[in-house]
Design a protein around this motif. Structure first.
Motif, PDB file in Angstrom:
ATOM      1  N   LEU A 271       0.827  -1.207   0.000  1.00 24.47           N
ATOM      2  CA  LEU A 271       0.000   0.000   0.000  1.00 24.47           C
ATOM      3  C   LEU A 271       0.864   1.260   0.000  1.00 24.47           C
ATOM      4  N   ALA A 272       2.004   1.216   0.710  1.00 25.94           N
ATOM      5  CA  ALA A 272       2.885   2.383   0.737  1.00 25.94           C
ATOM      6  C   ALA A 272       3.500   2.631  -0.636  1.00 25.94           C
ATOM      7  N   ARG A 273       3.904   1.546  -1.309  1.00 26.72           N
ATOM      8  CA  ARG A 273       4.517   1.725  -2.626  1.00 26.72           C
ATOM      9  C   ARG A 273       3.513   2.268  -3.639  1.00 26.72           C
ATOM     10  N   LEU A 274       2.265   1.821  -3.528  1.00 28.12           N
ATOM     11  CA  LEU A 274       1.254   2.266  -4.476  1.00 28.12           C
ATOM     12  C   LEU A 274       0.618   3.586  -4.072  1.00 28.12           C
ATOM     13  N   GLY A 275       0.661   3.910  -2.781  1.00 31.58           N
ATOM     14  CA  GLY A 275      -0.048   5.081  -2.283  1.00 31.58           C
ATOM     15  C   GLY A 275      -1.545   4.877  -2.265  1.00 31.58           C
ATOM     16  N   TRP A 276      -1.977   3.629  -2.039  1.00 32.38           N
ATOM     17  CA  TRP A 276      -3.393   3.270  -2.079  1.00 32.38           C
ATOM     18  C   TRP A 276      -3.917   2.974  -0.690  1.00 32.38           C
ATOM     19  N   THR A 277      -5.276   2.913  -0.613  1.00 30.81           N
ATOM     20  CA  THR A 277      -5.944   2.410   0.584  1.00 30.81           C
ATOM     21  C   THR A 277      -6.208   0.912   0.410  1.00 30.81           C
ATOM     22  N   ARG A 278      -6.519   0.237   1.522  1.00 23.15           N
ATOM     23  CA  ARG A 278      -6.810  -1.190   1.450  1.00 23.15           C
ATOM     24  C   ARG A 278      -8.020  -1.485   0.557  1.00 23.15           C
ATOM     25  N   PRO A 279      -9.152  -0.731   0.667  1.00 20.52           N
ATOM     26  CA  PRO A 279     -10.292  -1.019  -0.210  1.00 20.52           C
ATOM     27  C   PRO A 279      -9.951  -0.896  -1.695  1.00 20.52           C
ATOM     28  N   ARG A 280      -9.104   0.081  -2.027  1.00 22.18           N
ATOM     29  CA  ARG A 280      -8.720   0.235  -3.430  1.00 22.18           C
ATOM     30  C   ARG A 280      -7.921  -0.974  -3.896  1.00 22.18           C
ATOM     31  N   ALA A 281      -6.972  -1.435  -3.077  1.00 23.91           N
ATOM     32  CA  ALA A 281      -6.180  -2.602  -3.446  1.00 23.91           C
ATOM     33  C   ALA A 281      -7.058  -3.836  -3.578  1.00 23.91           C
ATOM     34  N   ALA A 282      -8.014  -4.002  -2.659  1.00 27.79           N
ATOM     35  CA  ALA A 282      -8.911  -5.164  -2.708  1.00 27.79           C
ATOM     36  C   ALA A 282      -9.745  -5.153  -3.984  1.00 27.79           C
ATOM     37  N   GLN A 283     -10.210  -3.966  -4.389  1.00 27.84           N
ATOM     38  CA  GLN A 283     -11.027  -3.844  -5.605  1.00 27.84           C
ATOM     39  C   GLN A 283     -10.234  -4.251  -6.846  1.00 27.84           C
ATOM     40  N   VAL A 284      -9.007  -3.747  -6.952  1.00 31.17           N
ATOM     41  CA  VAL A 284      -8.207  -4.029  -8.144  1.00 31.17           C
ATOM     42  C   VAL A 284      -7.743  -5.489  -8.149  1.00 31.17           C
ATOM     43  N   LEU A 285      -7.431  -6.035  -6.993  1.00 32.83           N
ATOM     44  CA  LEU A 285      -7.064  -7.446  -6.923  1.00 32.83           C
ATOM     45  C   LEU A 285      -8.212  -8.337  -7.386  1.00 32.83           C
ATOM     46  N   ALA A 286      -9.427  -7.968  -7.024  1.00 32.60           N
ATOM     47  CA  ALA A 286     -10.594  -8.742  -7.455  1.00 32.60           C
ATOM     48  C   ALA A 286     -10.741  -8.684  -8.980  1.00 32.60           C
ATOM     49  N   GLU A 287     -10.462  -7.523  -9.580  1.00 30.19           N
ATOM     50  CA  GLU A 287     -10.537  -7.403 -11.036  1.00 30.19           C
ATOM     51  C   GLU A 287      -9.473  -8.275 -11.713  1.00 30.19           C
ATOM     52  N   LEU A 288      -8.289  -8.267 -11.157  1.00 30.09           N
ATOM     53  CA  LEU A 288      -7.217  -9.089 -11.721  1.00 30.09           C
ATOM     54  C   LEU A 288      -7.523 -10.576 -11.573  1.00 30.09           C
ATOM     55  N   GLU A 289      -8.114 -10.941 -10.449  1.00 30.65           N
ATOM     56  CA  GLU A 289      -8.455 -12.353 -10.239  1.00 30.65           C
ATOM     57  C   GLU A 289      -9.538 -12.793 -11.219  1.00 30.65           C
ATOM     58  N   GLN A 290     -10.512 -11.950 -11.436  1.00 34.31           N
ATOM     59  CA  GLN A 290     -11.588 -12.289 -12.361  1.00 34.31           C
ATOM     60  C   GLN A 290     -11.053 -12.452 -13.787  1.00 34.31           C
ATOM     61  N   ALA A 291     -10.022 -11.699 -14.123  1.00 34.47           N
ATOM     62  CA  ALA A 291      -9.427 -11.796 -15.457  1.00 34.47           C
ATOM     63  C   ALA A 291      -8.453 -12.957 -15.573  1.00 34.47           C
ATOM     64  N   GLY A 292      -8.213 -13.661 -14.481  1.00 34.81           N
ATOM     65  CA  GLY A 292      -7.311 -14.803 -14.507  1.00 34.81           C
ATOM     66  C   GLY A 292      -5.846 -14.442 -14.453  1.00 34.81           C
ATOM     67  N   LEU A 293      -5.543 -13.190 -14.113  1.00 35.55           N
ATOM     68  CA  LEU A 293      -4.152 -12.737 -14.078  1.00 35.55           C
ATOM     69  C   LEU A 293      -3.495 -12.971 -12.727  1.00 35.55           C
ATOM     70  N   VAL A 294      -4.301 -13.113 -11.687  1.00 37.35           N
ATOM     71  CA  VAL A 294      -3.775 -13.472 -10.366  1.00 37.35           C
ATOM     72  C   VAL A 294      -4.689 -14.544  -9.777  1.00 37.35           C
ATOM     73  N   GLU A 295      -4.168 -15.238  -8.777  1.00 34.14           N
ATOM     74  CA  GLU A 295      -4.989 -16.193  -8.036  1.00 34.14           C
ATOM     75  C   GLU A 295      -4.819 -15.929  -6.553  1.00 34.14           C
ATOM     76  N   GLY A 296      -5.910 -16.089  -5.800  1.00 35.09           N
ATOM     77  CA  GLY A 296      -5.871 -15.819  -4.369  1.00 35.09           C
ATOM     78  C   GLY A 296      -5.924 -17.096  -3.560  1.00 35.09           C
ATOM     79  N   THR A 297      -5.180 -17.118  -2.472  1.00 36.49           N
ATOM     80  CA  THR A 297      -5.159 -18.249  -1.554  1.00 36.49           C
ATOM     81  C   THR A 297      -5.438 -17.728  -0.155  1.00 36.49           C
ATOM     82  N   THR A 298      -6.380 -18.353   0.534  1.00 33.31           N
ATOM     83  CA  THR A 298      -6.712 -17.939   1.891  1.00 33.31           C
ATOM     84  C   THR A 298      -5.694 -18.510   2.871  1.00 33.31           C
ATOM     85  N   VAL A 299      -5.122 -17.620   3.663  1.00 28.10           N
ATOM     86  CA  VAL A 299      -4.082 -18.012   4.621  1.00 28.10           C
ATOM     87  C   VAL A 299      -4.573 -17.706   6.023  1.00 28.10           C
ATOM     88  N   PRO A 300      -4.721 -18.730   6.895  1.00 25.20           N
ATOM     89  CA  PRO A 300      -5.156 -18.462   8.277  1.00 25.20           C
ATOM     90  C   PRO A 300      -4.092 -17.694   9.044  1.00 25.20           C
TER      91      PRO A 300
END
Length: 337
Positions: A271-300
């Motif tokens: 977030l510091a490198r991008l200058g973003w907030t957490r909600p903004r990062a979450a939104q863009v990550l979801a877009e990338l995941e939907q496009a198949g460019l990233v994959e998410g793994t849930t980590v406890p």
């Protein structure tokens, strides 16, 4: 043995031999340093900013061994202006109070004998810290016997130059993509024809778009997996087509993941490198995941809510690996320019 690591080049004899010269830009930087002018070095991620400024320091030491010694400060994990200035003071062998404010550190630097005007290179400074240092402390920094060379991605240039910081940097040196011939030279300095034949080098040059980092990523891919050669162009173009409609924010975030390794939407360094907030990062990550460019793994994570960590789905070497396995990377740190 191929020398295809993605880390920035250092000021060693072996690494100097690998550097593809940017003669015009190097000469301009040297003239600025000779005149005591502060320089902002910008360019696309992966264009070789870190290697460029390290080579400049190597040349400066060689040309004036008796002059004030230049220093290099890695600022990737800096979060506050005082933290950066304490790192600068440490590099200059100036003792400062570890609990003092940014202005306290500047005062200590002003009182120290630095042995003349000292060139200080600051590499990888997060965008959120840039303006508080070079804008709000501009006048105090001007009074120091220091010539500053600061690197930043071209996307962050407007924030680094936001007034009054625009007046602090006398020269803005923009590094563009390498010419095809220079990319070819870079690959030939690092891999023999037996490791990468001419056909493979030509394919890499055509796909890298002038980016040294992309060229090295592709070269490592072909070296470790020669069978991937037939499908490499289709894979790269397919991912490029999937990313284009998502816009520049998605490209920025995907670049971070492919350079620094997996991260979550709440990763403070990301977030510091991008200058973003957490909600903004979450939104863009979801877009990338939907496009198949990233994959998410849930980590406890302990008793709290689990954390979703995203990694690039690219097949190029270095993408999608933990940051401590990426050449030149470090957990929580900014990648090499």
């Amino acid at each position: 043995m191929a020398r295809l690591s993605g880390r920035p080049l250092l000021d060693t004899r072996a690494d100097v031999a690998l550097f593809v010269d940017r003669a015009r830009e190097s000469a301009r930087l040297r003239r600025a340093l000779d005149e005591g002018l502060n320089v902002l070095v910008t360019g696309p991620r992966g264009c070789g900013k870190t290697s460029f400024v390290r080579r400049a320091l190597t040349d400066l030491r060689a040309a004036d061994a008796a002059g004030p010694a230049p220093v290099f400060v890695v600022a990737a994990t800096v979060e506050r202006p005082a933290d950066l200035l304490r790192r600068v003071a440490g590099a200059l062998d100036v003792t400062v109070d570890g609990s003092g404010s940014a202005r306290d550190v500047v005062a200590a630097l002003a009182q120290a004998d630095l042995g003349g005007n000292r060139p200080v290179v600051v590499d990888g400074l997060p965008v959120a810290t840039a303006h508080p240092v070079f804008g709000q402390l501009r006048d105090e920094l001007w009074a120091l016997p220091i010539t500053w060379v600061v690197t930043c991605p071209d996307r962050d240039e407007p924030d680094f130059l936001r007034p009054p910081a625009d007046a602090f940097f006398d020269v803005v040196l923009r590094l563009g993509p390498l010419a095809d011939g220079d990319v070819r030279d870079l690959l030939r300095r690092r891999a023999t024809p037996e490791e990468l034949d001419d056909r493979a080098v030509a394919e890499i040059v055509s796909l890298a778009g002038g980016s040294p980092r992309k060229a090295l990523d592709l070269a490592r891919r072909l070296l470790t997996d020669p069978a991937a050669a037939d499908g490499l162009r289709a894979e790269v173009l397919q991912r490029r087509d999937a990313l284009e409609p998502l816009g520049p924010a998605a490209a920025m975030l995907l670049d971070e993941l492919e350079t620094s390794g997996p991260a979550s939407a709440s990763d403070p360094a990301l977030l510091a490198r991008l200058g973003w907030t957490r909600p903004r990062a979450a939104q863009v990550l979801a877009e990338l995941e939907q496009a198949g460019l990233v994959e998410g793994t849930t980590v406890p994570e302990g008793p709290g809510r689990p954390r979703k960590v995203y990694r690039s789905t690219a097949g190029t070497a270095g993408a999608g690996r933990p940051a401590d396995e990426v050449p030149g990377g470090a957990p929580g740190g900014a990648p090499p320019g």
